[in-house]
Write a protein that holds these residues in place. Structure first.
Motif, short mmCIF file in Angstrom:
data_model
loop_
_atom_site.label_atom_id
_atom_site.label_comp_id
_atom_site.label_asym_id
_atom_site.label_seq_id
_atom_site.Cartn_x
_atom_site.Cartn_y
_atom_site.Cartn_z
N VAL B 292 0.87 -1.19 0.00
CA VAL B 292 0.00 0.00 0.00
C VAL B 292 0.90 1.24 0.00
N PHE B 293 0.81 2.01 -1.07
CA PHE B 293 1.66 3.18 -1.25
C PHE B 293 0.82 4.45 -1.15
N ALA B 294 1.48 5.58 -0.90
CA ALA B 294 0.75 6.85 -0.83
C ALA B 294 1.55 7.91 -1.58
N ALA B 295 0.83 8.90 -2.13
CA ALA B 295 1.51 9.96 -2.88
C ALA B 295 0.67 11.22 -2.89
N GLY B 296 1.34 12.33 -3.16
CA GLY B 296 0.65 13.62 -3.29
C GLY B 296 0.18 14.15 -1.94
N ASN B 297 -0.90 14.93 -1.98
CA ASN B 297 -1.37 15.57 -0.76
C ASN B 297 -1.94 14.58 0.26
N ALA B 298 -2.24 13.36 -0.16
CA ALA B 298 -2.67 12.35 0.80
C ALA B 298 -1.48 11.87 1.65
N LEU B 299 -0.29 12.07 1.12
CA LEU B 299 0.94 11.69 1.83
C LEU B 299 1.42 12.86 2.70
N VAL B 300 1.53 14.02 2.05
CA VAL B 300 1.99 15.22 2.75
C VAL B 300 1.45 16.41 1.97
N VAL B 301 0.99 17.44 2.66
CA VAL B 301 0.42 18.59 1.95
C VAL B 301 1.54 19.37 1.27
N ASN B 302 1.44 19.46 -0.04
CA ASN B 302 2.46 20.11 -0.87
C ASN B 302 2.04 21.54 -1.19
N ASP B 303 3.02 22.38 -1.64
CA ASP B 303 2.59 23.65 -2.21
C ASP B 303 2.82 23.70 -3.72
N LEU B 304 3.60 22.76 -4.25
CA LEU B 304 3.83 22.73 -5.70
C LEU B 304 3.31 21.43 -6.28
N VAL B 305 2.51 21.54 -7.34
CA VAL B 305 1.97 20.35 -7.99
C VAL B 305 3.09 19.53 -8.62
N ASP B 306 4.19 20.19 -8.96
CA ASP B 306 5.33 19.48 -9.55
C ASP B 306 5.85 18.40 -8.61
N TYR B 307 5.87 18.70 -7.32
CA TYR B 307 6.34 17.71 -6.34
C TYR B 307 5.30 16.60 -6.15
N VAL B 308 4.04 16.97 -6.28
CA VAL B 308 2.96 15.98 -6.19
C VAL B 308 3.13 14.92 -7.28
N VAL B 309 3.41 15.39 -8.48
CA VAL B 309 3.62 14.48 -9.62
C VAL B 309 4.85 13.61 -9.38
N GLU B 310 5.89 14.22 -8.90
CA GLU B 310 7.12 13.47 -8.59
C GLU B 310 6.83 12.36 -7.58
N GLN B 311 6.01 12.68 -6.59
CA GLN B 311 5.66 11.68 -5.56
C GLN B 311 4.82 10.54 -6.18
N GLY B 312 3.91 10.91 -7.07
CA GLY B 312 3.10 9.90 -7.75
C GLY B 312 3.98 8.93 -8.52
#
Lengths: 123, 418
Positions: B292-312
């Motif tokens: 079970v993996f997690a990514a994006g704002n469900a993992l940690v609240v980001n301020d840049l969508v670029d990091y969200v994509v990187e986490q995905g």
């Protein structure tokens, strides 16, 4: 005309340099505090002719969403923003509209187009 | 549509889309489950620019950003369900999970080897920021107000008070003003603004909106609709200073921050990190439950969508590594951090690949040194603010000296107020 000192925060990049500008007779006499040429350029434009990219939504008929989000193809003079918005608030588009479509060409003869940034599918 | 997948992605926003795209490119059979009627997530209603500057090297609006990912999902013919509600998840084994989905079309039961949880964040409510008073019409979260205005084309109100000066609140302020609403004040509890400086400038200063730092909204008042708010000055520990006044308004918009949306993970028994309010993960973003993996704002609240994509993408690589047995969870070394730091993600490392660390400082600081103690890695920043997440990357070969823990320390020479 008195000499005025204005303080700006550069918005070009996240560093947010504090830049001070000395103005007299509507002319820039001195700029200090910038760390790069983009900062100097930003402040010069900000003092003489500030510009912003305008974003809003236009109403759209017969689509899956009631609106289409749009932006100006380039930054426009800040003082023109409300005038253009007033005009745009009366526009009603018709679905389908695709992302990237030019929905209004050369608005007010400014050389600026209004471009759709979200699609609206016909339903 | 099949009923067996290598990975099921819960959430069709930027994190979910990016992880599905990456997983598919790695050869995994992938299904995306999205609860709303469209793929794309919250950026669909964020019509301002500033998305994708790092990832696509273009300054895009939110919808443009999401549609770049959606086009890729279509090109790769990735399976997806919209208006799909995940009603149940069962962990069958380390290698198998069952996901039950109800949608207008069908009730379906899927089996998958891995799960990528990318359900985004939720907004804090009036109750969570200690506002008392009348619960009348005219009170919205920032996301609700944004959806009303920029999806449905309806103004939430005319005279607005915004609670919270994070980027969402600032950007919303500008939108409201451009659509001819009056923003009476933006009210921020902390002594410094929550959002980026550039947003303070182009959203508040451009329109002479008052920003009240060190103030809180104590109470909402009104009969059928909001009529005013009672505002109180507070010190830096949020203790009231005894001065209060009222601001008349017909609308209150709460932009007091986001929290990872983790209800489903909690129900599964995934271990949570109190500092991020999201799951504890290792460098593959695998949670305490295998597969079970997690990514994006469900993992940690980001301020840049670029990091969200990187986490995905990173979570997808984790799922791939697990399925292909390239990664065996031999060790999960805890990452510890000192008091100047609010959180560090990931909270565990396996030492089996390069690691990108995301962290936030607790308050604005100058001349910051971040030190990864056991391996003598130092990163220097001229400024650090809580509103700007710090991202640093450490190569696998440099992780060699870590034994049973990794300490992240932060030193700062000065602590400015702004």
């Amino acid at each position: 005309m008195p000499v005025r000192k204005l303080k700006y925060t550069c918005i070009v990049c996240p560093q947010g340099c504090e830049i001070e500008v000395v103005i007299s007779d509507n002319e820039i006499k001195e700029i200090k505090g910038f760390k790069c040429i983009r900062g100097k350029r930003y402040v010069t434009e900000e003092v003489l002719a500030p510009k912003r990219t305008l974003i809003t939504v236009l109403h759209c008929k017969n689509g899956d969403y009631p609106t289409v989000s749009v932006k100006t193809s380039k930054p426009i003079p800040k003082e023109k923003m409300f005038e253009i918005l007033e005009y745009l608030s009366k526009i009603v588009l018709e679905a389908p509209v695709d992302i990237g479509d030019i929905v209004i060409r050369n608005i007010f003869n400014s050389g600026v187009d209004i471009i759709a940034t979200r699609p609206c599918r016909k339903v | 549509m099949k009923h067996k997948y290598d990975t099921i992605v819960i959430g069709g926003g930027p994190a979910g889309l990016a992880s599905a795209i990456k997983a598919t490119k790695l050869g995994l059979k992938t299904l995306i489950i999205e609860k709303t009627e469209r793929l794309g997530g919250i950026p669909l209603q964020c019509i301002h620019e500033g998305f994708g500057v790092i990832y696509f090297k273009q300054n895009l609006s939110g919808p443009e950003f999401s549609y770049k990912l959606i086009k890729e999902v279509d090109r790769l013919s990735i399976d997806y369900i919209t208006s799909g509600y995940v009603s149940e998840i069962n962990i069958l084994s380390d290698e198998a999970k069952q996901v039950k989905v109800i949608s207008p079309k069908a009730y379906q039961v899927f089996e998958t080897k891995t799960l990528i949880y990318a359900a985004g964040a939720r907004e804090k409510t009036l109750h969570e920021i200690n506002v008392v008073g009348d619960r009348v019409s005219g009170i919205f979260t920032a996301g609700e107000a944004q959806a009303l205005m920029d999806i449905y084309g309806v103004m939430p109100g005319r005279e607005v008070v915004i609670i919270g000066s994070g980027d969402v609140g600032l950007i919303l302020t500008r939108r409201l003003i451009l659509e001819k609403a009056k923003v009476k004040a933006v009210i921020e509890a902390m002594p410094y603004p929550g959002g980026l400086v550039r947003n303070i400038v182009q959203c508040l200063k451009d329109f002479d909106v008052p920003l009240l730092l060190g103030h809180v909204v104590k109470e909402t008042r009104g009969r059928k609709r909001v009529e005013k708010v009672i505002v109180e000055r507070v010190d830096e520990n949020l203790k009231p200073l005894g001065e209060s006044f009222s601001i008349t308004c017909d609308t209150v918009i709460i932009s007091a921050g986001l929290l990872p949306h983790v209800r489903m993970l909690k129900e599964l028994g995934v271990k949570m990190d109190p500092s991020t309010r999201g799951p504890i993960v290792n460098d593959f973003f695998e949670t305490s439950i295998r597969g079970v993996f997690a990514a994006g704002n469900a993992l940690v609240v980001n301020d840049l969508v670029d990091y969200v994509v990187e986490q995905g993408e990173n979570a997808a690589e984790g799922a791939y590594s697990l399925i292909t047995k390239k990664y065996v969870r031999q060790q999960n070394i805890p990452v510890l951090f000192d008091d100047n730091i609010r959180f560090v993600v990931p909270q565990r490392i396996t030492k089996t690949s390069d690691v990108v660390f995301y962290l936030r400082v607790k308050r604005p600081m100058k001349d910051v040194k971040i030190i990864f103690e056991e391996i003598d890695k130092v990163f220097v920043f001229s400024k650090a603010r809580p509103s700007e997440m710090i991202r640093v990357k450490i190569k696998k070969k440099d992780l060699g000296d870590i034994k049973d823990k990794l300490h992240v320390r932060l030193y700062s020479d000065a602590s400015p107020q702004t």
